[in-house]
Each structure stands twice: as structure tokens, then as C-alpha cells.
Design an enzyme around this catalytic site. Sequence first.
Site, mmCIF file in Angstrom:
data_model
loop_
_atom_site.group_PDB
_atom_site.id
_atom_site.type_symbol
_atom_site.label_atom_id
_atom_site.label_comp_id
_atom_site.label_asym_id
_atom_site.label_seq_id
_atom_site.Cartn_x
_atom_site.Cartn_y
_atom_site.Cartn_z
ATOM 1 N N CYS A 48 61.508 48.802 48.163
ATOM 2 C CA CYS A 48 62.295 49.963 48.605
ATOM 3 C C CYS A 48 62.868 49.831 50.018
ATOM 4 O O CYS A 48 64.050 50.115 50.234
ATOM 5 C CB CYS A 48 61.436 51.230 48.598
ATOM 6 S SG CYS A 48 60.190 51.299 47.329
ATOM 7 N N LYS A 51 65.327 46.832 50.616
ATOM 8 C CA LYS A 51 66.475 47.129 49.731
ATOM 9 C C LYS A 51 67.374 48.196 50.353
ATOM 10 O O LYS A 51 68.586 48.068 50.415
ATOM 11 C CB LYS A 51 65.939 47.581 48.362
ATOM 12 C CG LYS A 51 66.934 47.990 47.312
ATOM 13 C CD LYS A 51 67.432 49.407 47.390
ATOM 14 C CE LYS A 51 66.388 50.483 47.507
ATOM 15 N NZ LYS A 51 65.615 50.768 46.336
ATOM 16 N N GLU A 182 70.891 48.722 41.667
ATOM 17 C CA GLU A 182 70.902 48.760 43.136
ATOM 18 C C GLU A 182 71.453 47.453 43.708
ATOM 19 O O GLU A 182 72.313 47.464 44.595
ATOM 20 C CB GLU A 182 69.497 49.060 43.657
ATOM 21 C CG GLU A 182 69.082 50.491 43.306
ATOM 22 C CD GLU A 182 67.707 50.884 43.799
ATOM 23 O OE1 GLU A 182 66.912 50.006 44.159
ATOM 24 O OE2 GLU A 182 67.436 52.109 43.826
ATOM 25 N N GLY A 263 62.232 44.997 34.424
ATOM 26 C CA GLY A 263 61.030 45.822 34.460
ATOM 27 C C GLY A 263 59.893 45.144 35.211
ATOM 28 O O GLY A 263 59.965 43.962 35.558
HETATM 29 P P1 NDP Z 1 63.709 49.243 34.698
HETATM 30 O O1 NDP Z 1 62.628 49.600 33.757
HETATM 31 O O2 NDP Z 1 64.345 50.278 35.533
HETATM 32 O O3 NDP Z 1 64.883 48.536 33.872
HETATM 33 C C1 NDP Z 1 64.631 47.413 33.066
HETATM 34 C C2 NDP Z 1 65.933 46.908 32.473
HETATM 35 O O4 NDP Z 1 65.703 45.678 31.817
HETATM 36 C C3 NDP Z 1 66.517 47.852 31.432
HETATM 37 O O5 NDP Z 1 67.913 47.800 31.545
HETATM 38 C C4 NDP Z 1 66.027 47.276 30.112
HETATM 39 O O6 NDP Z 1 66.946 47.476 29.075
HETATM 40 C C5 NDP Z 1 65.950 45.787 30.422
HETATM 41 N N1 NDP Z 1 64.833 45.092 29.784
HETATM 42 C C6 NDP Z 1 63.561 45.526 29.690
HETATM 43 N N2 NDP Z 1 62.791 44.601 29.100
HETATM 44 C C7 NDP Z 1 63.598 43.554 28.809
HETATM 45 C C8 NDP Z 1 63.394 42.288 28.193
HETATM 46 N N3 NDP Z 1 62.198 41.913 27.766
HETATM 47 N N4 NDP Z 1 64.451 41.470 28.051
HETATM 48 C C9 NDP Z 1 65.663 41.842 28.479
HETATM 49 N N5 NDP Z 1 65.918 43.004 29.082
HETATM 50 C C10 NDP Z 1 64.893 43.865 29.243
HETATM 51 O O7 NDP Z 1 63.093 48.049 35.571
HETATM 52 P P2 NDP Z 1 63.467 47.441 37.005
HETATM 53 O O8 NDP Z 1 62.991 46.043 36.958
HETATM 54 O O9 NDP Z 1 64.876 47.702 37.365
HETATM 55 O O10 NDP Z 1 62.553 48.284 37.993
HETATM 56 C C11 NDP Z 1 61.133 48.314 37.786
HETATM 57 C C12 NDP Z 1 60.560 49.603 38.299
HETATM 58 O O11 NDP Z 1 60.578 49.615 39.712
HETATM 59 C C13 NDP Z 1 61.342 50.845 37.897
HETATM 60 O O12 NDP Z 1 60.912 51.334 36.656
HETATM 61 C C14 NDP Z 1 61.035 51.810 39.007
HETATM 62 O O13 NDP Z 1 59.897 52.535 38.688
HETATM 63 C C15 NDP Z 1 60.764 50.920 40.197
HETATM 64 N N6 NDP Z 1 61.916 50.957 41.114
HETATM 65 C C16 NDP Z 1 62.289 52.149 41.645
HETATM 66 C C17 NDP Z 1 63.364 52.213 42.511
HETATM 67 C C18 NDP Z 1 63.777 53.541 43.064
HETATM 68 O O14 NDP Z 1 63.002 54.495 42.985
HETATM 69 N N7 NDP Z 1 64.988 53.691 43.623
HETATM 70 C C19 NDP Z 1 64.131 51.030 42.889
HETATM 71 C C20 NDP Z 1 63.673 49.831 42.253
HETATM 72 C C21 NDP Z 1 62.595 49.812 41.399
HETATM 73 P P3 NDP Z 1 67.095 48.843 28.231
HETATM 74 O O15 NDP Z 1 66.209 49.865 28.856
HETATM 75 O O16 NDP Z 1 68.540 49.215 28.316
HETATM 76 O O17 NDP Z 1 66.679 48.461 26.861
#
Ligand code: NDP
Length: 448
Positions: A48, A51, A182, A263
Site C-alpha cells: 500500500c 504503491k 493500480e 490474488g
Molecule cells: P484480486 O483478488 O483483487 O484480483 C485477482 C485477479 O486475478 C482477478 O482479476 C482474477 O480474475 C484473476 N485471477 C485470480 N486467480 C487467477 C488465476 N489462477 N489465473 C489467472 N487469473 C486469476 O487480487 P490482487 O492480486 O489484485 O490483490 C490481492 C489482494 O490484495 C486484494 O484482494 C486486496 O485485498 C489486497 N489489495 C488491496 C489494495 C487496496 O486496498 N487498494 C491494493 C492492492 C491489493 P477474475 O476475478 O476476473 O476471475
Amino acid sequence: MTEYDYDLFVIGAGSGGVRASRVAASHGARVAVAEEHRVGGTCVIRGCVPKKMLVYGSHFAEELRDASHYGWTIDAMHFDWASLRDTVLRDVDRLEITYTNTLDAHEVAHFHERATIAGPHAVRLASGREISAKVILIATGAVPVMPEVEGIEYAITSNEVFHLPTFPGRVLIQGAGYIAMEFAGIFNALGAHVTVVNRSDQILRGYDESLRDRLLQITMTRGIDYRFHCPIRRIEKREGEARVVHFDGHDPIEADIVLVATGRRPNVNGLGLENAGIALGFRGEIPVDGHNRTSCESIYAVGDVTDRIQLTPVAIREGHAFADTVFGGTPRVIDYGCVPNAVFSQPPLAGVGLTEAQARVNHGNIRVYSSDFRPMKNIFAERHERGLYKMVVCAESGKVLGLHMLGHEAPEILQAAAIAVKAGLTKDDFDATMALHPSMAEELVLMR
Ligand code: NDP
């Protein structure tokens, strides 16, 4: 003399672990904490905070472009990635020292090595030393999920992105969640060509649909390319830093970095949970009760490792409540309702409470109000981007069930508005508040 080396041993000095250590120590507990990386954890060291600094740094691109509309002439504009990167990393160093000083000020012993669970009251340090504690707190956070595709070692995650030696001209981001959107905004604003590829056909699953659509339109207009239903098959390394990403059913794309943001999963690998009889939940998380206690009576867990809500303020509250409950004699449970959240995309998006879709399922009879407006700043800069605010209201009680905002400063505005939503105020209460003009926030009390 107590039979244990410490009253509390905390594994992980991130947001939750440091708060729990400090508060437990202030309640008189003898506390130690182990951290295998750097004190501060994901949020402070590689999440955070750095970033947000990159977001600030990248905003200057727009501000400098807009400046000419306000009479400014800026002759030579040049962006130097190394300079921004090093400034950010220096501030991370400063914050790490601040966090370490907090531990020292509360006489919390700290070990800069990996610790694992050796038993219900025992941890083993990487050096081999075994330490006993009356209570153990696991606050090891989460780690990026890496899809199992050929050549994944040529991709980076948000852990490495802050250290890039040179600015990448072509960025490919896998995933369309928080981290993806982001960093897509940051790299796009700083001048890179960004392609976001996602397995589904949407960005930011879980956020309000109208706002997600608007963000998609705006970011496409700003030059970000999207490919949906686009799973990566293979990443190939070319000469130098270039990578070629191959997909199923799509043409390959060449990029200078491939950022995986698919994720984050609880960080439990090799933690020795079996030595205390703790079984993982179905998402790989450590299951806990309302007081953060695991199935082992002397072991607790807080933060991302429990995979309740993966947000820093939540981990901090959980760590604080744990320490007050176990060492302060004041049992506290966390209220997970109405947790505000934001995506620092460009423009940013923020929300609290139920989305329209969730409210239709949970409440049935709802009313939806919105404000679709062109901020004054955009008018002046001849930018056609529009902000969008949406309020979801219970038709019977008039209570605001959810508030969702897309536009400049949305997170800053939403934090204040979230107090009203959390307090259960109604649409009439919002409307009874005089508008503050001219501002974007005034749209909150003018929605129709
Ligand atoms: P997110 O869960 O937000 O997003 C994951 C993305 O990856 C989605 O678009 C999903 O697709 C895709 N995905 C998930 N699994 C797979 C897979 N096995 N293969 C291919 N694509 C996949 O995760 P992030 O990594 O962006 O962030 C992780 C966590 O960190 C967030 O959940 C949040 O809690 C935290 N975070 C919070 C922030 C904030 O508060 N501003 C900033 C950054 C992180 P779809 O869902 O479309 O199927």
C-alpha cells in the site's frame, strides 16, 4: 518466575503483528516478534505505502499536462524512473526504522529470522533456537499466487515491481483486480504501453458494475489495452529483458515486464501448523473464531493469513483486539460491516456497503440514486472523463445501504461518507446536509 520465555511470541512483523506486539506489551506482557523479511510487512515495505507513492508520482504527468490550461509553460518535462524509485525506497527504509523503533520503545524483543510453530507453546527460529511462549500469534500475511504456467519465472509480482532497474516501455499485467488496476494506472500515466489480460471478461470483480464499466471506458481511452478470456499459456524470455507472452486463442504479446497480479494466498507454507494440530480452511487460510483464536487454544492468528478481509486496517484492528482481549482483560470483537475500500486506479474508485447487485439480492426493494458529472478540473483541462457516484438505498427505511464513487479523490471523500453509512443514516439525512460548493463531494448530497 513464569514457565515460558515470553508471554507472547508473534510470528510476522507486519501491520497486524506489530500492532498486537505493541499493545500486548503496553498491557504488561513480555513480547517477542520474529520477521524473516523486513519489519513493516507487505503494506509498508512492498504494498500500500510504496504503491501510493508511485500513484502520487505518476499523477504529475496529468498535472503537468493540465498546467498549460492554467497559464503555465513548462519547457522541458522529463521523467526519471530511478529517481522516483529511489525516493520511494528511501521512504520505505525510513518507515521500517519507525516500526522497529516502536517495537524497541515497547521493549518487544525482535528476531530477524524465520520462525515456525514447534508446538502449542513453542516456536523454532531458523537458527535452530527454540523459544517457549504462553501465547503464540500468527501474523504472517499473504503471498502472491503464481499461476502454474511455463516460464512463470520470467514474470514478476508486486513484491519486485518497486525495484525495477529501468522503466519498462511495455508492461503486460495478468489479472484485473486491485493490484493489476493500480499498477496499470501507474505505468500508463508514466508513459508505458500497458496491456491488462484477465481470465474472465471483467475488471475488479465485486465492485459496483456501473463504476467498473466507467473505469474500463476511461482507462481504455487513456490507452490501456485489455484482453479478456485470455489465459496465459507460456512466457518466453527473449534477448535482454524482453518477454513474449503466449495465450490460448489470442496473438502473443511482447513486453518488457510481465506483472502477475492474480490474488494473494495465506502465507502458511512450512509454518509447522501440524505441530499444533491446526488444519487449514478450504481457501488455505488459518480458521479462527471471533476472538482470533485457532483450533489450538494457545495459538491465535490475525490479518491476511486468516483471509477474512485482506486489508491493512482490518489486520491492525484484529491485532489490537487480540491484544486487548488476551492481555488487556477487555474482550473485543471486530465489526466487519461497512468496511470502506478503494482501488487507487486512475481515476480511483471507492466503495462502502452493498453494491446495487448485492442489495437487490439481500434487500429486494431498493432505490438507486446516482450522479454522473464532469468534474470542474476535467472541464478546465478539456478532458471528457466523467465521475460517477452511486447511492444504494433501502426503499422502506430510506437507509443508505451502499455508496460507490469513481473520480478524483474518491477514497478521501468516501472515508468521511463511510461514517454516515456505518452510522445507518438515511438518504434524507444526506439531503438535509447543505452542499459544499464547488466541490465534487457535494454530489453526495445532491443525488437524484
Ligand atoms: P484480486 O483478488 O483483487 O484480483 C485477482 C485477479 O486475478 C482477478 O482479476 C482474477 O480474475 C484473476 N485471477 C485470480 N486467480 C487467477 C488465476 N489462477 N489465473 C489467472 N487469473 C486469476 O487480487 P490482487 O492480486 O489484485 O490483490 C490481492 C489482494 O490484495 C486484494 O484482494 C486486496 O485485498 C489486497 N489489495 C488491496 C489494495 C487496496 O486496498 N487498494 C491494493 C492492492 C491489493 P477474475 O476475478 O476476473 O476471475
